[in-house]
Design a protein around this motif. Structure first.
Motif, PDB file in Angstrom:
ATOM      1  N   THR A 163       0.834  -1.196   0.000  1.00 20.81           N
ATOM      2  CA  THR A 163       0.000   0.000   0.000  1.00 20.81           C
ATOM      3  C   THR A 163       0.868   1.244   0.000  1.00 20.81           C
ATOM      4  O   THR A 163       0.589   2.220  -0.677  1.00 20.81           O
ATOM      5  CB  THR A 163      -0.921   0.002   1.238  1.00 20.81           C
ATOM      6  N   ARG A 165      -5.984   1.770  -6.121  1.00 18.43           N
ATOM      7  CA  ARG A 165      -5.575   1.035  -4.923  1.00 18.43           C
ATOM      8  C   ARG A 165      -6.712   0.169  -4.395  1.00 18.43           C
ATOM      9  O   ARG A 165      -6.484  -0.913  -3.870  1.00 18.43           O
ATOM     10  CB  ARG A 165      -5.083   2.008  -3.850  1.00 18.43           C
ATOM     11  N   SER A 203      -1.072  -7.153  -4.858  1.00  9.94           N
ATOM     12  CA  SER A 203      -0.842  -6.445  -3.598  1.00  9.94           C
ATOM     13  C   SER A 203      -0.022  -7.316  -2.660  1.00  9.94           C
ATOM     14  O   SER A 203      -0.419  -8.447  -2.334  1.00  9.94           O
ATOM     15  CB  SER A 203      -2.167  -6.091  -2.929  1.00  9.94           C
TER      16      SER A 203
END
Length: 503
Positions: A26, A37, A47
């Protein structure tokens, strides 16, 4: 307690652990819009943080390929092997859809369905698109992804977008045809087999065109590259720069797998794969230009489950043939599980107990000291972002680098399982020595439990075993151990020299 420093003139973080987890993906993707995102939040392949919590699966519906790579041989299959292109059974679209729904019902944390082979999905457009069409209708809560070499990509971009494909991976090993001619002996293009530099030139042109088309349509593009020492190792820095400029948001540089027993051209010719140090050095050199993926497991084309595990044997066609799946009910259960996972991720982020202070006040209270050196730590985990695996049961270790600034994920190191019920003493000793070599450069191993014998061998090799943080979040534990090392003065001393291991 984690400490984050604020600049007194800007009021912005300049060090410490981010609220979303030290060194998490992140953070590295913070430059992206919130909408993007959000798309990767629960995507384990896109991710770094999500891969601790969510599962993926691949379905093998695409047997044909339109190029030949010197590192590929799709005929080889071993149930214990993790290698792209490998499958045990090729499925029809109908069979694939039933398998996906069975897995999604049984493994509710599975969020992503990808088609990645065993050939190239877009060289099999009818089978691939029919699979996506059915799944977008019958299982709308599952993210759909495709991986491709890119040769046929421009011709099918519009069709992919019709089926809500938001994530595409393109394997781009070069942007120079002279380099490409050393990797690809031929391509099949416009009903003709084309060889040499011209083949690489066409492939590169199509890959770049497809990348630009996808980005223009808002599709997230990850680029995979295979690191081949002496062929494209230096060139991949240019690849990273080019694909970033064209809108790819993540670059996954993978080590060449070239064992001779796999029957690939590179394997037979003795082309070596990169060392751990070479792979990490390239990751670091490209990181300034591109967000780098470091948690890739180079999955089989029929992989099922969390990254680092494969539960495909539980869902073979004979086992799901007579299942009657109520997917509407399964979707409710899946939503509940996903909600619980997100609550757990939020709780883990908040457990760090960060305190924000100004840089000026910190400087008044703490004398200036030399920056302590970074430390590599290996972690045994079964997933979920916590330390929960016995040292002897691990088949891989996640490696993190802790420093005074943050904790960042470095990569995955595969090992043979040390402790197995059917393993003889001699075999266990051999596995342990291989593990020690795989953990070269690490100073700490974090696990839930560890036996006396491996404990002694690790210490002799200059690696400190640590079972004190069992069931704790990984990055929180790594931060705590690093702080203990700094406070005890261990980081003021050079890295310990390993003792000579007995044969």
């Amino acid at each position: 307690m984690a400490l984050k420093v604020l600049s007194h003139d800007e009021g912005a973080p300049v060090g410490g652990c981010a609220a979303s987890g030290c060194g998490s993906s992140t953070d590295r993707l913070a430059h992206l819009p919130e909408a993007i995102r959000a798309k990767v939040n629960n995507h384990p392949c896109f991710s770094e943080d999500a891969h601790h919590h969510y599962a993926r699966m691949h379905v093998a519906v695409a047997p044909a390929c339109n190029i030949q790579c010197h590192y590929c041989n799709r005929k080889y299959d071993c149930s214990n092997e993790s290698r792209p292109g490998v499958v045990s059974e090729v499925l029809t679209p109908d069979q694939a859809v039933k398998k996906v729904m069975a897995v999604a019902a049984a493994i509710p944390q599975m969020t992503v369905l990808g088609i990645a082979g065993p050939g190239d999905p877009l060289a099999n457009p009818a089978r691939t698109l029919e699979t996506f069409r059915q799944l977008s209708e019958k299982a709308p809560d599952i993210k759909l992804c495709v991986s491709t070499n890119g040769l046929a990509l421009p011709a099918v971009v519009d069709e992919l977008c019709k089926h809500n494909i938001e994530h595409v991976t393109i394997t781009i090993n070069c942007v120079d045809p002279d380099v490409g001619a050393k990797i690809y002996p031929w391509i099949f293009w416009n009903n003709r087999r084309i060889k040499g530099r011209r083949a690489a030139e066409i492939l590169i042109e199509q890959q770049q065109k497809g990348l630009e088309m996808l980005v223009a349509r808002g599709v997230l593009v990850k680029v995979n590259s295979v690191l081949i020492p002496g062929v494209n190792d230096e060139h991949l820095k240019e690849v990273s720069r080019v694909v970033k400029a064209k809108g790819a948001f993540l670059h996954n540089v993978m080590p060449l797998i070239a064992e001779a027993e796999h029957g690939t051209f590179y394997g037979i010719m003795g082309q070596r794969g990169p060392t751990t140090e070479e792979l990490q050095a390239l990751h670091d050199s490209c990181a300034g230009d591109m967000a780098m993926m470091r948690h890739c497991r180079q999955c089989r084309a029929d992989a099922v489950g969390m990254l680092g595990e494969d539960r495909g044997h539980e869902f073979t066609l004979d086992k799901i043939e007579h299942l009657d799946i109520d997917y509407a009910e399964a979707m409710v259960r899946r939503a509940e599980v996903h909600s619980a996972i997100e609550a757990n991720r939020t709780a883990q982020r908040r457990r760090t107990g960060e305190t924000f202070v100004s840089l000026a006040s910190l400087q008044r209270k703490i004398p200036v000291k030399p920056e302590p050196r970074p430390v590599l730590m290996a972690v045994a985990t079964t997933g979920g972002g916590v330390i929960d695996q016995h040292f002897g049961h691990a088949r891989e270790f996640l490696v993190y680098e802790a420093s005074s600034q943050d904790v960042r994920f470095i990569g995955v190191r595969k090992v043979d399982q040390y402790c197995a019920g059917d393993t003889t003493c001699g075999e266990a000793e051999t596995a342990l020595h291989k593990t020690l070599r795989a953990l070269d450069g690490c100073e700490v191993v974090l696990c839930s439990r560890i036996g006396y014998e491996p404990w002694s061998q690790l210490e002799a090799a200059g690696i400190a075993p640590n079972g004190e943080h069992a069931l704790e979040p990984i990055e929180e534990a790594v931060t705590a151990v690093y702080r203990e090392m700094a406070e005890s003065g261990r980081l003021d001393r050079p890295i310990p020299e390993p003792q000579r291991m007995s044969a």
